[in-house]
Enzyme design. Structure first.
Site, PDB file in Angstrom:
ATOM      1  N   LYS A 149       0.852  -1.199   0.000  1.00 54.82           N
ATOM      2  CA  LYS A 149       0.000   0.000   0.000  1.00 54.82           C
ATOM      3  C   LYS A 149       0.885   1.246   0.000  1.00 54.82           C
ATOM      4  CE  LYS A 149       1.042   1.409   4.361  1.00 54.82           C
ATOM      5  NZ  LYS A 149       1.864   2.611   4.575  1.00 54.82           N
TER       6      LYS A 149
ATOM      7  N   PRO B   2       9.624  -4.683  -0.208  1.00 58.02           N
ATOM      8  CA  PRO B   2      10.718  -4.413   0.725  1.00 58.02           C
ATOM      9  C   PRO B   2      10.196  -4.053   2.116  1.00 58.02           C
ATOM     10  CG  PRO B   2      10.552  -2.654  -0.906  1.00 58.02           C
ATOM     11  CD  PRO B   2       9.578  -3.710  -1.322  1.00 58.02           C
TER      12      PRO B   2
ATOM     13  N   GLY C 258       7.705   1.568   4.349  1.00 64.04           N
ATOM     14  CA  GLY C 258       6.471   2.364   4.338  1.00 64.04           C
ATOM     15  C   GLY C 258       5.409   1.809   3.412  1.00 64.04           C
ATOM     16  N   LEU C 259       5.622   0.575   2.913  1.00 66.69           N
ATOM     17  CA  LEU C 259       4.705  -0.023   1.936  1.00 66.69           C
ATOM     18  C   LEU C 259       3.742  -1.026   2.569  1.00 66.69           C
ATOM     19  CD1 LEU C 259       7.275  -0.613  -0.966  1.00 66.69           C
ATOM     20  CD2 LEU C 259       5.661   1.278  -0.727  1.00 66.69           C
ATOM     21  N   GLY C 260       3.813  -1.204   3.891  1.00 64.47           N
ATOM     22  CA  GLY C 260       2.852  -2.056   4.600  1.00 64.47           C
ATOM     23  C   GLY C 260       2.990  -3.542   4.300  1.00 64.47           C
ATOM     24  N   GLY C 261       4.154  -3.972   3.861  1.00 64.91           N
ATOM     25  CA  GLY C 261       4.329  -5.378   3.455  1.00 64.91           C
ATOM     26  C   GLY C 261       4.030  -6.375   4.568  1.00 64.91           C
ATOM     27  N   GLY C 262       4.597  -6.160   5.744  1.00 62.73           N
ATOM     28  CA  GLY C 262       4.370  -7.084   6.870  1.00 62.73           C
ATOM     29  C   GLY C 262       2.907  -7.080   7.280  1.00 62.73           C
ATOM     30  N   SER C 263       2.283  -5.900   7.268  1.00 60.77           N
ATOM     31  CA  SER C 263       0.868  -5.780   7.643  1.00 60.77           C
ATOM     32  C   SER C 263      -0.009  -6.495   6.627  1.00 60.77           C
ATOM     33  CB  SER C 263       0.461  -4.302   7.685  1.00 60.77           C
ATOM     34  OG  SER C 263       1.260  -3.611   8.602  1.00 60.77           O
ATOM     35  N   SER C 264       0.329  -6.350   5.345  1.00 56.08           N
ATOM     36  CA  SER C 264      -0.459  -7.001   4.296  1.00 56.08           C
ATOM     37  C   SER C 264      -0.315  -8.519   4.385  1.00 56.08           C
ATOM     38  CB  SER C 264       0.001  -6.503   2.926  1.00 56.08           C
ATOM     39  OG  SER C 264      -0.842  -7.000   1.916  1.00 56.08           O
TER      40      SER C 264
ATOM     41  N   ASP D 236      -1.707  -0.768  10.286  1.00 54.06           N
ATOM     42  CA  ASP D 236      -1.994  -0.844   8.849  1.00 54.06           C
ATOM     43  C   ASP D 236      -2.754  -2.109   8.463  1.00 54.06           C
ATOM     44  OD1 ASP D 236      -0.686   1.523   8.396  1.00 54.06           O
ATOM     45  OD2 ASP D 236       1.180   0.589   7.706  1.00 54.06           O
TER      46      ASP D 236
HETATM   47  O1  C5P Z   1       1.041  -0.465  14.424  1.00 49.92           O
HETATM   48  P1  C5P Z   1       2.497  -0.658  14.099  1.00 49.92           P
HETATM   49  O2  C5P Z   1       3.053  -1.936  14.627  1.00 49.92           O
HETATM   50  O3  C5P Z   1       2.814  -0.407  12.669  1.00 49.92           O
HETATM   51  O4  C5P Z   1       3.220   0.515  14.911  1.00 49.92           O
HETATM   52  C1  C5P Z   1       4.582   0.534  15.205  1.00 49.92           C
HETATM   53  C2  C5P Z   1       4.836   1.644  16.218  1.00 49.92           C
HETATM   54  O5  C5P Z   1       4.528   2.906  15.650  1.00 49.92           O
HETATM   55  C3  C5P Z   1       3.991   1.566  17.481  1.00 49.92           C
HETATM   56  O6  C5P Z   1       4.589   0.756  18.449  1.00 49.92           O
HETATM   57  C4  C5P Z   1       3.945   3.021  17.914  1.00 49.92           C
HETATM   58  O7  C5P Z   1       5.142   3.371  18.556  1.00 49.92           O
HETATM   59  C5  C5P Z   1       3.926   3.773  16.605  1.00 49.92           C
HETATM   60  N1  C5P Z   1       2.554   4.107  16.177  1.00 49.92           N
HETATM   61  C6  C5P Z   1       1.908   5.191  16.749  1.00 49.92           C
HETATM   62  N2  C5P Z   1       0.640   5.523  16.342  1.00 49.92           N
HETATM   63  C7  C5P Z   1       0.003   4.790  15.383  1.00 49.92           C
HETATM   64  C8  C5P Z   1       0.651   3.702  14.783  1.00 49.92           C
HETATM   65  C9  C5P Z   1       1.925   3.371  15.211  1.00 49.92           C
HETATM   66  O8  C5P Z   1       2.470   5.865  17.599  1.00 49.92           O
HETATM   67  N3  C5P Z   1      -1.234   5.145  14.999  1.00 49.92           N
END
Ligand code: C5P
Length: 295
Positions: A12, A96, A100-106, A138
């Protein structure tokens, strides 16, 4: 019941990413327009011996298996179902990481969808969304059913939008990676710790065509790229000069992407920014989300 389910896990980009405020927990409230790309990993789940085994192809570092979001998604799915896992997870990795492409989340969302399909869809979308937000901000987007969505909160409040006509997208991956917590930490430092959202009113009509979305396109993370902010700006400016309608940092970095009207404009941008330390990916915005294929 199927023995095997395969599904594409698309990358994404955020066509708009505003950081609104900081919760007491340290988490941030966001406002974002997510857009899925044709650049994708592939997830295959098959029934196997008791336990969960992860097999990764693609030569991209996905970290230790127990920390991998795809494995954690499988664990959360089986916990919600109240059954022990007996699966093999195959991940063909092309997106990669820390880009910032959300690969792990996807990948995590694709595992939830694939496991649900493997078991005959026992969990509702609401339950899957609940699991998803526990895995990462994500992840819910990839379950909303549309390749385009407006999101609020941490990313768990979603309005699926009608997809826009597909457009070519160029993604430039610099050699540096940007861990998300570091990017949020830098925003807090730059804004002095406490901040409130600026009042904004968005017209629904602006989310229905590329011109409207382009007028809303912004990424609040751009100034937070520390020593890399000027390179990010230069890459985005070069893409815009070559004809990109939208050119932004992807998510919390480190990639920069451009959305173009034509392949010719994309190729002109690719030529203009080519550098030994840049990896270029050519993709397009998706018109539909990939569906699981069971066999
Ligand atoms: O949700 P994700 O695992 O991608 O987030 C990684 C880190 O980014 C979180 O542990 C938090 O420190 C920060 N984060 C945040 N606010 C969000 C999403 C992520 O502060 N809405």
């Amino acid at each position: 019941m199927p023995e095997r389910v395969e599904i594409a896990a698309p990358a994404k980009v955020n066509l708009r990413l505003c950081i609104l405020s900081r919760e007491e927990s340290g988490y941030h409230a966001l406002e974002s327009v997510f857009c899925a790309l044709s650049l994708a990993d592939t997830i295959v789940v098959t029934r196997g011996e008791p336990g969960t085994r992860l097999h990764v192809d693609g030569g991209i570092d996905t970290g230790p298996p127990e920390k991998n979001l795809a494995v954690r998604a499988a664990a959360a799915f089986h916990a919600a179902l109240g059954e022990a896992a007996a699966i093999d997870l195959h991940l063909a990795k092309r997106i990669p990481s820390q880009a910032g492409l959300g690969g792990g989340s996807s990948d995590a969302a694709a595992v939830l969808r694939a496991l649900n399909a493997l078991q005959g869809d026992p969990l509702s979308r609401d339950v899957l969304l609940q699991i998803a937000i526990g895995l990462g901000a994500d992840v819910p987007f990839f379950l909303c059913g549309s390749p385009l969505a407006l999101a609020w909160g941490r990313g768990e409040r979603l309005m699926a939008l009608p997809p826009l006509p597909s457009r070519p997208v160029l993604v430039a991956k610099p050699a540096w990676a940007m861990p998300t917590p570091e990017a949020f930490g830098e925003i807090a430092r730059l804004r002095g710790g406490i901040y409130k959202p600026v009042p904004v009113s968005i017209d629904a009509a602006d989310l229905r065509d590329w011109d409207g979305i382009a007028a809303l396109a912004v990424n609040d993370f751009e100034p937070a790229m520390k020593g890399h902010a000027s390179r990010v700006r230069a890459l985005a400016d070069a893409m815009r000069s070559a004809g990109a309608r939208i050119a932004l940092l992807a998510g919390s970095g480190s990639c920069v992407f451009g959305v173009f009207d034509t392949e010719a404009a994309l190729e002109a941008a690719a030529k203009a920014i080519a550098a030994p330390d840049l990896q270029l990916f050519r993709a397009e915005t998706l018109g539909t989300m990939p569906e699981p294929v069971a066999s």
